[in-house]
Scaffold this active site. Sequence first.
Site, PDB file in Angstrom:
ATOM      1  N   ARG A  79     -44.623  38.083 104.830  1.00 16.92           N
ATOM      2  CA  ARG A  79     -45.395  37.535 103.716  1.00 16.92           C
ATOM      3  C   ARG A  79     -46.544  38.445 103.276  1.00 16.92           C
ATOM      4  NH1 ARG A  79     -43.526  33.428 106.873  1.00 16.92           N
ATOM      5  NH2 ARG A  79     -42.591  31.671 105.749  1.00 16.92           N
ATOM      6  N   HIS A 104     -40.595  38.331 101.961  1.00 17.74           N
ATOM      7  CA  HIS A 104     -39.451  39.247 102.075  1.00 17.74           C
ATOM      8  C   HIS A 104     -39.163  39.978 100.759  1.00 17.74           C
ATOM      9  CE1 HIS A 104     -38.950  37.857 106.057  1.00 17.74           C
ATOM     10  NE2 HIS A 104     -38.200  36.804 105.826  1.00 17.74           N
ATOM     11  N   HIS A 175     -33.058  40.952 109.874  1.00 14.29           N
ATOM     12  CA  HIS A 175     -33.308  39.522 110.037  1.00 14.29           C
ATOM     13  C   HIS A 175     -32.137  38.809 110.712  1.00 14.29           C
ATOM     14  CE1 HIS A 175     -35.191  35.691 109.274  1.00 14.29           C
ATOM     15  NE2 HIS A 175     -36.124  36.223 108.500  1.00 14.29           N
ATOM     16  N   ASP A 248     -43.116  30.755 114.383  1.00 18.45           N
ATOM     17  CA  ASP A 248     -42.874  31.634 113.238  1.00 18.45           C
ATOM     18  C   ASP A 248     -44.109  32.515 113.121  1.00 18.45           C
ATOM     19  OD1 ASP A 248     -41.785  32.891 111.078  1.00 18.45           O
ATOM     20  OD2 ASP A 248     -42.083  31.237 109.665  1.00 18.45           O
ATOM     21  N   GLU A 312     -38.039  39.945 114.864  1.00 18.66           N
ATOM     22  CA  GLU A 312     -38.113  40.875 113.742  1.00 18.66           C
ATOM     23  C   GLU A 312     -39.236  41.892 113.981  1.00 18.66           C
ATOM     24  OE1 GLU A 312     -38.338  38.325 110.091  1.00 18.66           O
ATOM     25  OE2 GLU A 312     -38.070  36.770 111.611  1.00 18.66           O
TER      26      GLU A 312
END
Length: 347
Positions: A79, A104, A175, A248, A312
């Site tokens: 982000r 993304h 991803h 996350d 990631e």
Amino acid sequence: METRTFGRTAEGKEASLYTIANHAGMRVLVTDFGATVVSVFVKDKNGKDTDVIFGYDNVEEYQNGMSYFGATVGRNCNRISDAKITIDGVEYLLDNNDRGNNLHSGPNGVSKRMWNVKEHSESSITFQIEDADRQQGFPGNADIQVTFAVTEKNELAISYHAVADKKTVFNFTNHSYFNLNGVGNGTAMEHILQIQASHYTPVQDARAIPTGELAPVEGTPFDFREPKPIGRDVDEKHEQLGYGNGYDHNFALDRKTSGVEKVATVYSQKSGIQMDVYTDCVGLQLYSANFAPAQTGKGGKTYNGRDAFCLETQYFPNAVNEPDFITPLTPAGEAYESQTIYAFSIV
């Protein structure tokens, strides 16, 4: 190298599916749509071929999908706050596709476009794509390449290379959603995970933009310095977990060198498969697939939230706007280079 058709995009472009492999039986299937990893087949403890990443059966499903399964994400992964950046006093507006943020790189990032095959062998393939100045909003005409290689050590090695004619953001990741039991075989929250990180970047709120601080993991659900099940603390009452409905979050890796080094290990007791993650990146996003919608994937398998996890490799989220974070900016004419390796073994 085996090649077969993978369907047509909505624009009528034919996609292909390529198989690269080593001599030990590890196979990786990749497509030129989004430079996407479709399958990773490794042997489990019983010698059974096991596909350990989520995906779809054709390009149409990838084009319509919203979860970025296996995709190469860029120019910037993760982000960027307020969907804008400022470089040398010039403001650039990006696509607002995530509650006021850019996520993304937007809906027309490289993960949703066709790439060219630059070169290939039985065990590796290089995809290339051109990004025009202000495409996705980012400055600079860019030449972008990603190479996938299957080594004789049962590694999937991913190498990124990019050059632009203006100073710009380069921050690529893959991803893939992993389940070391095999796709469609239940939750991945019982997998044992270790991350070499004593700090993480907490977020401001549910929009998932970091506060700018590096917070210690000690005494929190984010402490993976010692191996533990991914899901052991995922539902603990903690403000940060509430923002993301689970993990996350970006981990600030405890790096010992400037090159590629091991930063994480995941193990499935059920399959006996272990995956070690090596990278030269400074950050690692752990995503416990909290928002992945229930859907049908490869071979009619059902995917549910938390059936997989992502690791990631990246610069920290919103690093381009955060002066205390290592910058993802690359000067004009200079090459961005990065490598991440997913190494598989049986324990």
